[in-house]
Design a protein around this motif. Sequence first.
Motif, PDB file in Angstrom:
ATOM      1  N   CYS A 118     -18.992  32.480  40.912  1.00  0.00           N
ATOM      2  CA  CYS A 118     -19.626  33.399  41.866  1.00  0.00           C
ATOM      3  C   CYS A 118     -20.942  32.844  42.400  1.00  0.00           C
ATOM      4  O   CYS A 118     -21.321  33.133  43.532  1.00  0.00           O
ATOM      5  CB  CYS A 118     -19.863  34.755  41.214  1.00  0.00           C
ATOM      6  N   HIS A 119     -21.618  32.045  41.600  1.00  0.00           N
ATOM      7  CA  HIS A 119     -22.895  31.462  42.023  1.00  0.00           C
ATOM      8  C   HIS A 119     -22.741  30.085  42.665  1.00  0.00           C
ATOM      9  O   HIS A 119     -23.697  29.558  43.233  1.00  0.00           O
ATOM     10  CB  HIS A 119     -23.850  31.356  40.826  1.00  0.00           C
ATOM     11  N   ASN A 120     -21.558  29.477  42.580  1.00  0.00           N
ATOM     12  CA  ASN A 120     -21.371  28.100  43.051  1.00  0.00           C
ATOM     13  C   ASN A 120     -20.168  27.916  43.964  1.00  0.00           C
ATOM     14  O   ASN A 120     -19.764  26.790  44.211  1.00  0.00           O
ATOM     15  CB  ASN A 120     -21.209  27.160  41.838  1.00  0.00           C
ATOM     16  N   LYS A 121     -19.615  28.979  44.460  1.00  0.00           N
ATOM     17  CA  LYS A 121     -18.393  28.833  45.259  1.00  0.00           C
ATOM     18  C   LYS A 121     -18.691  28.818  46.758  1.00  0.00           C
ATOM     19  O   LYS A 121     -19.605  29.476  47.228  1.00  0.00           O
ATOM     20  CB  LYS A 121     -17.412  29.949  44.936  1.00  0.00           C
ATOM     21  N   PRO A 122     -17.889  28.082  47.476  1.00  0.00           N
ATOM     22  CA  PRO A 122     -17.969  28.165  48.934  1.00  0.00           C
ATOM     23  C   PRO A 122     -17.390  29.498  49.406  1.00  0.00           C
ATOM     24  O   PRO A 122     -16.631  30.144  48.690  1.00  0.00           O
ATOM     25  CB  PRO A 122     -17.091  27.006  49.413  1.00  0.00           C
ATOM     26  N   SER A 123     -17.732  29.875  50.591  1.00  0.00           N
ATOM     27  CA  SER A 123     -17.299  31.174  51.122  1.00  0.00           C
ATOM     28  C   SER A 123     -15.789  31.242  51.332  1.00  0.00           C
ATOM     29  O   SER A 123     -15.247  32.331  51.516  1.00  0.00           O
ATOM     30  CB  SER A 123     -18.025  31.472  52.429  1.00  0.00           C
ATOM     31  N   THR A 124     -15.092  30.107  51.303  1.00  0.00           N
ATOM     32  CA  THR A 124     -13.647  30.119  51.531  1.00  0.00           C
ATOM     33  C   THR A 124     -12.869  30.622  50.324  1.00  0.00           C
ATOM     34  O   THR A 124     -11.695  30.953  50.451  1.00  0.00           O
ATOM     35  CB  THR A 124     -13.146  28.710  51.885  1.00  0.00           C
TER      36      THR A 124
ATOM     37  N   GLN B 279     -12.012  33.410  47.564  1.00  0.00           N
ATOM     38  CA  GLN B 279     -12.131  34.824  47.220  1.00  0.00           C
ATOM     39  C   GLN B 279     -11.789  34.944  45.746  1.00  0.00           C
ATOM     40  O   GLN B 279     -10.641  34.715  45.355  1.00  0.00           O
ATOM     41  CB  GLN B 279     -11.175  35.668  48.056  1.00  0.00           C
TER      42      GLN B 279
ATOM     43  N   GLU C 213     -15.205  39.074  40.710  1.00  0.00           N
ATOM     44  CA  GLU C 213     -16.540  38.978  40.119  1.00  0.00           C
ATOM     45  C   GLU C 213     -16.641  39.921  38.934  1.00  0.00           C
ATOM     46  O   GLU C 213     -16.283  41.096  39.035  1.00  0.00           O
ATOM     47  CB  GLU C 213     -17.612  39.340  41.159  1.00  0.00           C
TER      48      GLU C 213
ATOM     49  N   GLN D 114      -7.343  25.041  48.484  1.00  0.00           N
ATOM     50  CA  GLN D 114      -8.060  25.998  47.642  1.00  0.00           C
ATOM     51  C   GLN D 114      -8.239  25.462  46.219  1.00  0.00           C
ATOM     52  O   GLN D 114      -9.301  25.649  45.611  1.00  0.00           O
ATOM     53  CB  GLN D 114      -7.334  27.347  47.610  1.00  0.00           C
TER      54      GLN D 114
ATOM     55  N   THR E  24     -11.013  22.943  46.309  1.00  0.00           N
ATOM     56  CA  THR E  24     -12.297  23.631  46.439  1.00  0.00           C
ATOM     57  C   THR E  24     -12.716  24.238  45.104  1.00  0.00           C
ATOM     58  O   THR E  24     -13.879  24.133  44.694  1.00  0.00           O
ATOM     59  CB  THR E  24     -12.204  24.731  47.519  1.00  0.00           C
TER      60      THR E  24
END
Length: 158
Positions: A70-76, A78, A81, A131, A134
């Motif tokens: 949640c603190h290190n993910k790209p916006s792509t 989902q 949390e 994904q 990523t």
Amino acid sequence: MMASDSLKQQQILTWLQEGYAISGNLTQLVGDEDLNYRCQSETASFTVKISPAKNVGDFTFETALLTHLCHNKPSTLQLPEPMLNQDKQWVSTIEKEGSTVCLRLLSWVAGGLWSNYSPHSESLLFSIGQQAATLNTALANFEHPQSKREFDWDLAQC
């Protein structure tokens, strides 16, 4: 797997109200070892995971992993949390009829099961590969003692 009939939905709803101040409707989901539910409140949806207390270490590891993402993910990406309970804890430990269970609440991520998509088109396979790459990059600097363990589904251990 825990027996779902040993935990009545009303009991789970009571735990959610007492521990998270959340009320709503429950829908049971598939699960391997945990009992999993979708809780639909008036304002949001959540994933409810209930497990025997013997798995609290797994919950701790999974929560650390999800919090890191949640603190290190790209916006792509989902991702679910983890949600803190009213005691500011990630995992609620609950005594029920002489045994202990752990309850964890996650934000809901809408989507479908891979097994429901057929055939698997080239664009779908490509998207899943993107994904996965990523996700792998986002986990590159994640360290946790439980990340180096025996796991039945780990293809690298075959």
